[in-house]
Scaffold this motif. Structure first.
Motif, PDB file in Angstrom:
ATOM      1  N   PHE A 173      11.161 -38.861  17.271  1.00 51.70           N
ATOM      2  CA  PHE A 173      10.073 -39.816  17.092  1.00 51.70           C
ATOM      3  C   PHE A 173       9.848 -40.067  15.598  1.00 51.70           C
ATOM      4  N   SER A 174       9.909 -41.331  15.197  1.00 59.16           N
ATOM      5  CA  SER A 174       9.913 -41.684  13.773  1.00 59.16           C
ATOM      6  C   SER A 174       8.612 -41.369  13.061  1.00 59.16           C
ATOM      7  N   MET A 175       7.502 -41.237  13.795  1.00 59.25           N
ATOM      8  CA  MET A 175       6.211 -41.035  13.140  1.00 59.25           C
ATOM      9  C   MET A 175       6.068 -39.642  12.538  1.00 59.25           C
ATOM     10  N   TYR A 176       6.900 -38.690  12.954  1.00 57.01           N
ATOM     11  CA  TYR A 176       6.860 -37.372  12.314  1.00 57.01           C
ATOM     12  C   TYR A 176       7.202 -37.508  10.828  1.00 57.01           C
ATOM     13  N   ARG A 177       8.272 -38.225  10.546  1.00 59.89           N
ATOM     14  CA  ARG A 177       8.658 -38.448   9.152  1.00 59.89           C
ATOM     15  C   ARG A 177       7.637 -39.328   8.441  1.00 59.89           C
ATOM     16  N   PHE A 178       7.146 -40.348   9.103  1.00 58.55           N
ATOM     17  CA  PHE A 178       6.206 -41.277   8.471  1.00 58.55           C
ATOM     18  C   PHE A 178       4.976 -40.543   7.953  1.00 58.55           C
ATOM     19  N   TYR A 179       4.343 -39.745   8.828  1.00 62.42           N
ATOM     20  CA  TYR A 179       3.134 -39.035   8.416  1.00 62.42           C
ATOM     21  C   TYR A 179       3.443 -37.959   7.375  1.00 62.42           C
ATOM     22  N   SER A 180       4.625 -37.359   7.463  1.00 64.58           N
ATOM     23  CA  SER A 180       5.021 -36.352   6.473  1.00 64.58           C
ATOM     24  C   SER A 180       5.226 -36.989   5.105  1.00 64.58           C
ATOM     25  N   ASP A 181       5.863 -38.155   5.093  1.00 68.35           N
ATOM     26  CA  ASP A 181       6.033 -38.877   3.826  1.00 68.35           C
ATOM     27  C   ASP A 181       4.682 -39.249   3.235  1.00 68.35           C
ATOM     28  N   LEU A 182       3.776 -39.670   4.080  1.00 66.23           N
ATOM     29  CA  LEU A 182       2.438 -40.038   3.620  1.00 66.23           C
ATOM     30  C   LEU A 182       1.733 -38.835   2.984  1.00 66.23           C
ATOM     31  N   ARG A 183       2.009 -37.648   3.512  1.00 64.70           N
ATOM     32  CA  ARG A 183       1.403 -36.409   3.008  1.00 64.70           C
ATOM     33  C   ARG A 183       2.122 -35.881   1.763  1.00 64.70           C
ATOM     34  N   ARG A 184       3.167 -36.559   1.333  1.00 70.77           N
ATOM     35  CA  ARG A 184       4.002 -36.133   0.196  1.00 70.77           C
ATOM     36  C   ARG A 184       4.738 -34.828   0.510  1.00 70.77           C
ATOM     37  N   ALA A 185       5.077 -34.639   1.750  1.00 73.16           N
ATOM     38  CA  ALA A 185       5.873 -33.476   2.133  1.00 73.16           C
ATOM     39  C   ALA A 185       7.355 -33.804   1.976  1.00 73.16           C
ATOM     40  N   GLU A 186       8.149 -32.764   1.851  1.00 70.45           N
ATOM     41  CA  GLU A 186       9.602 -32.927   1.815  1.00 70.45           C
ATOM     42  C   GLU A 186      10.126 -32.822   3.247  1.00 70.45           C
ATOM     43  N   VAL A 187      10.773 -33.873   3.732  1.00 69.07           N
ATOM     44  CA  VAL A 187      11.242 -33.906   5.114  1.00 69.07           C
ATOM     45  C   VAL A 187      12.712 -33.498   5.177  1.00 69.07           C
ATOM     46  N   ILE A 188      12.987 -32.513   6.020  1.00 66.87           N
ATOM     47  CA  ILE A 188      14.349 -32.049   6.247  1.00 66.87           C
ATOM     48  C   ILE A 188      14.733 -32.449   7.664  1.00 66.87           C
ATOM     49  N   SER A 189      15.777 -33.258   7.789  1.00 62.66           N
ATOM     50  CA  SER A 189      16.223 -33.717   9.105  1.00 62.66           C
ATOM     51  C   SER A 189      17.470 -32.946   9.525  1.00 62.66           C
ATOM     52  N   VAL A 190      17.398 -32.337  10.686  1.00 59.71           N
ATOM     53  CA  VAL A 190      18.537 -31.616  11.250  1.00 59.71           C
ATOM     54  C   VAL A 190      19.217 -32.543  12.252  1.00 59.71           C
ATOM     55  N   ASN A 191      20.492 -32.801  12.018  1.00 58.04           N
ATOM     56  CA  ASN A 191      21.223 -33.706  12.905  1.00 58.04           C
ATOM     57  C   ASN A 191      21.252 -33.161  14.326  1.00 58.04           C
TER      58      ASN A 191
END
Length: 353
Positions: free
Chosen positions: A109-127
């Protein structure tokens, strides 16, 4: 001189649902059921009991009680949100600091990254290879290497339909006790691997549920988070006041009190999902079809964009992703018949442009 908006905000890409009128909507994983007349009449009768001049119950006590009772869990372990989206955002804003790491799966779900980016968190995506089961041991290794503060994923996975077993979720929680796991069970009503009834027994997990999918109530925007009392108490302290309006609280409470009717509708949706999966098998020389624990089917094909565009021209909306995949929500008999009719024409005329 003028006020300047941060470039990172200007560059953010919003969630973009399909807009417009279509005769068949199989794009948003909504229920194909309408709310039954008897429930609508009960709701209409209840409107006179709402004090519209007063703010709503700030803690949504009645609807939380109804939800807890329907799931046989402790009401003190439940908080309500204005859809699961509010709860996802709340968790990320509250339990992260600038620069903290969030681990997600891709696709998910794309909103996990969206809200994390908004929080200035570093997002790590596992394929997440969607043509095989999710590798829990690889996920544990990625967690140990990257040391995130939060791990968040949907189970069943949206959009792939993959399901992580209850035992493997428990294994994750036990193996990584200092990591906060957010398990989004938006589609778990269509599967059987929920950890909802044991969430309160762990210090490091929050489970999300929604009324938007199985309960045919996407329009009222109502979701729930379930966890131990300490985490729920913290969320209650910092949530927006009066976050769930009185109409949504009342309607949600009434809907949750009709457990047998809800169960029958869920069973029908599962049957139609399985019929959709079986029906798509006739096109396996053109598409690859994946089994699903949600109310949708995930498909991969190099013709994904072409199929998506042609279905839209036939008045049928499905979900297209840029990695040559499609997600098709389960519909009723008439909707799926229309879908298969259009797909028959598309694949029959495969050489035409």
């Amino acid at each position: 001189m003028k006020y300047e908006i941060e470039k990172r905000l200007l560059d953010m890409i919003p969630y973009k649902p399909i807009e417009g009128e279509f005769k068949v909507r199989l794009d948003a994983n909504e229920s194909f059921f309408s709310i039954p007349d008897n429930i609508l009449k009960e709701f209409e009768s209840s409107l006179k009991d709402i004090d519209f001049n007063r703010y709503p119950d700030p803690y949504s006590k009645e609807v939380c009680y109804r939800f807890a009772r329907s799931k046989d869990i402790d009401v003190d372990s439940v908080i309500a949100g204005n859809g699961s989206d509010e709860l996802i955002n709340l968790i990320i804003q509250v339990f992260l600091k600038d620069g903290d790491k969030v681990l997600t799966l891709a696709p998910d779900f794309s909103m996990y990254r969206f809200y994390s980016d908004l929080r200035r968190a570093e997002v790590i995506s596992v394929n997440n290879p969607y043509d095989e089961p999710i590798d829990v041991y690889a996920l544990i290794q990625a967690i140990e290497e990257s040391k995130p503060k939060i791990v968040i994923f949907s189970n069943p996975c949206n959009p792939t339909g993959q399901v992580i077993s209850r035992d493997n979720i428990i294994k994750l929680l036990q193996k990584c006790p200092n990591i906060l796991f957010v398990v989004d069970e938006a589609y778990m009503d269509f599967s059987d691997q929920s950890i909802l009834n044991i969430a309160k027994d762990f210090s490091n997990v929050i489970v999300l549920r929604t009324m938007s999918k199985a309960f045919a109530a996407a329009s009222i925007r109502l979701g729930f988070a379930v966890s131990n009392r300490e985490l729920i108490s913290t969320m209650k302290k910092v949530k927006a006041p009066y976050n769930i309006n009185s109409v949504t609280q009342k309607f949600g409470s009434i809907l949750l009190s009709h457990s047998e009717e809800n169960k029958q509708r869920i069973e029908k949706i599962i049957r139609m999902r399985d019929n959709l999966y079986a029906g798509l098998q006739r096109y396996t020389d053109e598409i690859k079809v994946f089994p699903s624990g949600g109310n949708f089917i995930y498909v991969s094909t190099i013709r994904a964009k072409e199929i998506y565009d042609k279905l839209l021209s036939d008045g049928i909306a499905i979900r297209y992703f840029n990695n040559n995949t499609l997600r098709i929500s389960a519909g009723n008999e008439e909707e799926q018949s229309a879908l298969f009719s259009s797909l028959d024409n598309i694949f029959k005329n495969r050489g035409e442009k």
